[in-house]
Design a protein around this motif. Structure first.
Motif, PDB file in Angstrom:
ATOM      1  N   LEU A  63       0.685  -1.245  -0.154  1.00 51.88           N
ATOM      2  CA  LEU A  63       0.061  -0.088  -0.113  1.00 51.88           C
ATOM      3  C   LEU A  63       0.836   1.420  -0.104  1.00 51.88           C
ATOM      4  CD1 LEU A  63      -2.778  -1.053   2.303  1.00 51.88           C
ATOM      5  CD2 LEU A  63      -3.277  -0.437   0.122  1.00 51.88           C
ATOM      6  N   ASP A  64       2.000   1.114   0.329  1.00 50.99           N
ATOM      7  CA  ASP A  64       2.942   2.335   0.510  1.00 50.99           C
ATOM      8  C   ASP A  64       3.781   2.644  -0.887  1.00 50.99           C
ATOM      9  OD1 ASP A  64       2.321   3.224   2.990  1.00 50.99           O
ATOM     10  OD2 ASP A  64       3.867   2.204   3.952  1.00 50.99           O
TER      11      ASP A  64
ATOM     12  N   PRO B 270       2.937   3.502  -3.839  1.00 48.20           N
ATOM     13  CA  PRO B 270       2.741   4.452  -4.620  1.00 48.20           C
ATOM     14  C   PRO B 270       3.484   5.734  -4.232  1.00 48.20           C
ATOM     15  CG  PRO B 270       0.737   3.609  -4.321  1.00 48.20           C
ATOM     16  CD  PRO B 270       1.742   2.938  -3.445  1.00 48.20           C
TER      17      PRO B 270
ATOM     18  N   LEU C 209      -2.975   7.578  -3.102  1.00 51.59           N
ATOM     19  CA  LEU C 209      -3.618   6.409  -2.521  1.00 51.59           C
ATOM     20  C   LEU C 209      -3.185   6.077  -0.951  1.00 51.59           C
ATOM     21  CD1 LEU C 209      -5.177   3.606  -3.429  1.00 51.59           C
ATOM     22  CD2 LEU C 209      -2.791   2.524  -3.048  1.00 51.59           C
TER      23      LEU C 209
ATOM     24  N   LEU D 184      -2.215   8.105   1.418  1.00 53.05           N
ATOM     25  CA  LEU D 184      -2.221   9.195   2.443  1.00 53.05           C
ATOM     26  C   LEU D 184      -3.526   8.902   3.391  1.00 53.05           C
ATOM     27  CD1 LEU D 184      -1.640  12.113  -0.037  1.00 53.05           C
ATOM     28  CD2 LEU D 184      -0.005  11.001   1.737  1.00 53.05           C
TER      29      LEU D 184
ATOM     30  N   ILE E  38      -5.139   6.157   4.286  1.00 53.55           N
ATOM     31  CA  ILE E  38      -4.721   4.845   5.258  1.00 53.55           C
ATOM     32  C   ILE E  38      -3.376   5.223   6.190  1.00 53.55           C
ATOM     33  CG2 ILE E  38      -3.855   2.801   5.018  1.00 53.55           C
ATOM     34  CD1 ILE E  38      -4.462   2.683   2.190  1.00 53.55           C
ATOM     35  N   ARG E  39      -2.458   6.158   5.924  1.00 45.83           N
ATOM     36  CA  ARG E  39      -1.535   6.383   6.922  1.00 45.83           C
ATOM     37  C   ARG E  39      -2.037   7.258   7.987  1.00 45.83           C
ATOM     38  NH1 ARG E  39       4.091   7.235   5.424  1.00 45.83           N
ATOM     39  NH2 ARG E  39       4.536   5.388   4.295  1.00 45.83           N
ATOM     40  N   GLU E  40      -3.155   7.961   7.692  1.00 45.30           N
ATOM     41  CA  GLU E  40      -3.834   8.747   8.967  1.00 45.30           C
ATOM     42  C   GLU E  40      -4.820   7.825   9.710  1.00 45.30           C
ATOM     43  OE1 GLU E  40      -2.944  11.648   9.898  1.00 45.30           O
ATOM     44  OE2 GLU E  40      -1.481  11.823   8.368  1.00 45.30           O
TER      45      GLU E  40
ATOM     46  N   LEU F 105      -4.797  16.275   3.263  1.00 43.96           N
ATOM     47  CA  LEU F 105      -3.557  15.923   2.625  1.00 43.96           C
ATOM     48  C   LEU F 105      -3.733  15.551   1.314  1.00 43.96           C
ATOM     49  CD1 LEU F 105      -1.646  14.074   5.511  1.00 43.96           C
ATOM     50  CD2 LEU F 105      -1.295  16.541   4.721  1.00 43.96           C
TER      51      LEU F 105
ATOM     52  N   ARG G 150      -2.540  17.088  -2.343  1.00 47.48           N
ATOM     53  CA  ARG G 150      -1.599  16.133  -3.212  1.00 47.48           C
ATOM     54  C   ARG G 150      -2.431  15.819  -4.705  1.00 47.48           C
ATOM     55  NH1 ARG G 150       1.567  14.249  -5.901  1.00 47.48           N
ATOM     56  NH2 ARG G 150       2.985  12.430  -5.635  1.00 47.48           N
TER      57      ARG G 150
ATOM     58  N   ARG H   8       6.257   9.660   7.237  1.00 48.69           N
ATOM     59  CA  ARG H   8       6.884   8.873   8.115  1.00 48.69           C
ATOM     60  C   ARG H   8       6.575   7.617   8.087  1.00 48.69           C
ATOM     61  NH1 ARG H   8       2.062  10.911  10.921  1.00 48.69           N
ATOM     62  NH2 ARG H   8       0.390   9.192  10.594  1.00 48.69           N
TER      63      ARG H   8
ATOM     64  N   ALA I  59       5.718   3.819   9.279  1.00 52.36           N
ATOM     65  CA  ALA I  59       4.537   3.280  10.072  1.00 52.36           C
ATOM     66  C   ALA I  59       4.585   1.990  10.769  1.00 52.36           C
ATOM     67  CB  ALA I  59       3.116   3.120   8.881  1.00 52.36           C
TER      68      ALA I  59
ATOM     69  N   ARG J 260       1.796   0.179  11.958  1.00 49.19           N
ATOM     70  CA  ARG J 260       0.997  -0.702  10.902  1.00 49.19           C
ATOM     71  C   ARG J 260       1.522  -2.036  11.305  1.00 49.19           C
ATOM     72  NH1 ARG J 260       0.127   2.386   5.829  1.00 49.19           N
ATOM     73  NH2 ARG J 260       0.781   0.426   4.836  1.00 49.19           N
TER      74      ARG J 260
ATOM     75  N   PHE K  46      -7.378  -2.493  -6.126  1.00 51.14           N
ATOM     76  CA  PHE K  46      -5.863  -2.082  -5.865  1.00 51.14           C
ATOM     77  C   PHE K  46      -4.885  -2.759  -7.067  1.00 51.14           C
ATOM     78  CE2 PHE K  46      -1.962  -3.116  -3.492  1.00 51.14           C
ATOM     79  CZ  PHE K  46      -1.441  -1.872  -3.527  1.00 51.14           C
TER      80      PHE K  46
ATOM     81  N   LEU L 136      -5.836  -0.630 -10.319  1.00 54.24           N
ATOM     82  CA  LEU L 136      -5.110   0.344 -10.381  1.00 54.24           C
ATOM     83  C   LEU L 136      -3.564   0.390 -10.219  1.00 54.24           C
ATOM     84  CD1 LEU L 136      -5.517   3.770 -10.013  1.00 54.24           C
ATOM     85  CD2 LEU L 136      -5.444   3.260  -7.808  1.00 54.24           C
ATOM     86  N   VAL L 137      -3.153  -0.438  -9.303  1.00 55.27           N
ATOM     87  CA  VAL L 137      -1.563  -0.472  -8.917  1.00 55.27           C
ATOM     88  C   VAL L 137      -0.841  -1.593  -9.407  1.00 55.27           C
ATOM     89  CG1 VAL L 137       0.194  -0.071  -7.059  1.00 55.27           C
ATOM     90  CG2 VAL L 137      -2.113   1.184  -6.978  1.00 55.27           C
TER      91      VAL L 137
ATOM     92  N   PHE M  55       6.090  19.132   0.733  1.00 50.06           N
ATOM     93  CA  PHE M  55       5.241  17.917   0.550  1.00 50.06           C
ATOM     94  C   PHE M  55       4.107  18.225  -0.066  1.00 50.06           C
ATOM     95  CE2 PHE M  55       1.688  15.176   1.834  1.00 50.06           C
ATOM     96  CZ  PHE M  55       2.121  14.121   1.278  1.00 50.06           C
ATOM     97  N   ALA M  56       3.507  19.413   0.110  1.00 54.44           N
ATOM     98  CA  ALA M  56       1.999  19.910  -0.081  1.00 54.44           C
ATOM     99  C   ALA M  56       2.152  20.916  -1.376  1.00 54.44           C
ATOM    100  CB  ALA M  56       1.079  20.793   0.826  1.00 54.44           C
TER     101      ALA M  56
ATOM    102  N   ILE N 206      11.647   0.222  -0.298  1.00 56.82           N
ATOM    103  CA  ILE N 206      10.632  -0.154   0.781  1.00 56.82           C
ATOM    104  C   ILE N 206      11.065  -1.387   1.520  1.00 56.82           C
ATOM    105  CG2 ILE N 206       8.633  -1.298   0.585  1.00 56.82           C
ATOM    106  CD1 ILE N 206       7.951   0.301  -1.947  1.00 56.82           C
TER     107      ILE N 206
END
Lengths: 278, 282
Positions: free
Chosen positions: A105-106, A108, A158, A160, A162-164, A209, A213, B10, B12, B15, B38, B41-42, B119-120, B268
């Motif tokens: 999931l990370d 992207p 994608l 962002l 989930i991470r929150e 966020l 983005r 950051r 995770a 997780r 998923f 798309l990915v 970032f933004a 990763i």
């Protein structure tokens, strides 16, 4: 907190080293971020309000801004539903391959936007893509059309939400949900009455966020959109096109609009987010 | 716990998931739908990149990747990303230190916002932003446009938040008793930092550095206006891939893209390994 303050009197006395560090950090961030960003504002108003009025009266730019907002809102909606759902599954359930999915999931976040665009073209491209020709003969064009731009935007933003949401879900635990269920609440009712209110702020940060983005995606959109004036050109593509065509004023004015949205998003999140956990 | 700040990238560690319930029928259906989306798309598109890259066989892939101009682009991208990551390790840790420990510094709130801007901010705007201070109309009188320094600056800008945001929460939670004990036993501040603080921060710094490296290697948007994209000189890998796409050479583009994917994948895995180690220690 209290013992931290009393215990570290020695460390808290501002020594010369502390001032040097403050100075170094401040100068570094001013030169790298603050000053350059401030100059965009100055350059956008270099000719007074003419440039800003110019882009807002240009139907192609207005179309691009509209398209950008539509795409971003769609992408955020998709990512919010998917993100909350997958976060719940990851935190509350066990299934084979969970750890792998968690890592995937990370992905992207660390893929180049150009590679994202290429990957989507290879699968959904109308001429030689894996699924593209089939979709196109069914009358559904993805690449060089709005669906492609949405897909690219969803891809890059994608993780962002989930991470929150995941850390919040893990922190609150599921006692309340179990209690609700044992008192006879259904799954939907439990989600709406118990889960959603507790993860509300995580979702809000994630949405803000993702929105920032999504509004700003450039590389992936450039590959899949075809950049057709008045049709698939987005706001970030306008910035590039204006600058390369020597309309620097127009480029800076459009950039200013995007910058204002980005900075607003950061400030909203930093004001809303509690400064100390708990 | 959530960190006190906006921390887009950051790691995770939270997780690493505790055991939960077994799937019910409804949640199983939800998982199926999510996985389908998923994949479409990915997963399938990224697989398509690798498959297309290998379509022509190993020899053709190797020839594309070791083409002189492509190699120059990869070298520039990886080299600059590496250099920028080293700087981020030092500056990012320093910035995190000031943000967490210098609690009398009034400018902290402003610095917090500044760190999240890269970032933004849309990457194309980031390029324009740097161009306005370091480009032809620079009030400083420097002009780095169309040079390798421009690539360096662009990477430095877009990777700024990573080390700061991974180190900051760890530093904030660090137990200060060991530091105080060492200080009371006569250790200098530098010794305390090197022997006590730095070892606890190393995993976070490493995770941030890996993310910053991955981000640098994959950067595209901020370079468009800034670096001139001169072949053999300032052309980065992403630009190289894009020009293959624009010349309708999707196989060539996929080959170079596969190299970038391998780099991201390695990063990763590295982050995952580092975080597992952190979790075990914590």
């Amino acid at each position: 907190m209290a013992d931290r303050r009393t215990g570290t009197a020695v460390h808290n006395r501002p020594g010369p080293a502390r001032h040097v560090l403050r100075l170094v950090v401040t100068v570094y961030l001013v030169l790298l971020v603050a000053w350059p960003v401030a100059l965009v504002g100055r350059n956008a108003f270099g000719n007074g309000l003419t440039d800003l009025e110019g882009i807002l009266n240009d139907p192609d730019v207005v179309h691009a801004l509209r398209l950008t907002v539509t795409v971003a809102v769609t992408a955020v909606l998709i990512n919010t539903v998917f993100g909350v759902g997958i976060s719940l599954l990851l935190v509350r359930y066990d299934f084979p391959g969970k750890r792998l999915l968690n890592a995937l999931l990370d992905v992207p976040l660390s893929v180049s936007p150009i590679v994202v665009g290429l990957a989507l073209v290879l699968v959904y491209g109308g001429r030689s893509g894996w699924f593209g020709p089939t979709l196109e003969s069914a009358g559904f064009q993805v690449i060089f059309a709005t669906p492609g731009i949405v897909l690219a935007t969803v891809f890059v933003a994608l993780p962002l939400v989930i991470r929150e949401v995941v850390p919040v879900l893990q922190e609150v635990g599921d006692e309340q949900e179990q209690a609700a269920r044992s008192l006879g609440a259904g799954a939907v009712q439990t989600f709406l009455r118990i889960t959603l209110p507790t993860i509300k702020w995580g979702v809000v940060y994630g949405v803000v966020l993702s929105l920032a983005r999504s509004l700003g995606e450039f590389g992936a959109v450039k590959v899949v959109s075809g950049n057709v004036l008045g049709q698939t050109r987005t706001a970030t593509l306008v910035v590039e096109e204006k600058y390369l065509n020597f309309d620097k004023g127009g480029a800076y004015a459009t950039a200013l609009l995007l910058t204002l949205v980005a900075v607003a998003a950061i400030i909203v999140v930093s004001v809303l987010r509690p400064k100390e956990p708990r | 716990m959530t960190s006190a700040t906006l921390a887009p990238d950051r790691p995770a560690p939270r997780r690493t998931v505790r055991s939960g319930r077994r799937l019910t029928r409804a949640s199983g259906l939800g998982l199926g739908v999510a996985m389908l989306w998923f994949s479409l798309l990915v997963l399938i598109p990224l697989t398509a990149v690798v498959v297309t890259a290998s379509d022509g066989g190993w020899a053709e892939f190797w020839a594309t990747v070791t083409n002189q101009q492509t190699l120059a682009a990869i070298e520039l991208t990886v080299g600059t990303a590496f250099l920028v990551t080293l700087i981020n390790i030092v500056m990012g840790t320093t910035i995190a230190w000031v943000l967490v420990r210098d609690d009398r510094f009034v400018g902290r709130r402003v610095l917090e916002v500044l760190i999240d801007i890269p970032f933004a901010l849309p990457t194309i705007v980031a390029g324009l932003v740097l161009l306005s201070l370091y480009g032809p109309d620079s009030p400083l009188g420097v002009n780095i446009a169309n040079t390798r320094v421009a690539v360096f600056f662009a990477f430095l800008f877009v990777t700024l938040p990573f080390v700061v945001r991974t180190v900051q929460p760890v530093l904030a939670e660090l137990d200060r008793e060991a530091e105080e004990a060492a200080a009371s036993l006569g250790a200098s501040r530098f010794t305390v930092f090197r022997r006590i603080i730095l070892p606890s921060l190393t995993p976070a710094i490493a995770a941030g550095a890996a993310l910053s490296f991955a981000r640098g290697v994959s950067e595209y948007g901020s370079l468009v206006l800034l670096s001139g994209n001169l072949p053999m000189r300032t052309e980065v890998t992403s630009v190289r891939i894009l020009s293959s796409i624009e010349n309708d050479n999707l196989e060539g583009a996929a080959a170079v893209a596969a190299v970038l994917l391998v780099i991201s994948f390695v990063v990763i895995v590295a982050v995952d390994v580092i975080q597992r180690r952190v979790v075990r220690r914590g």
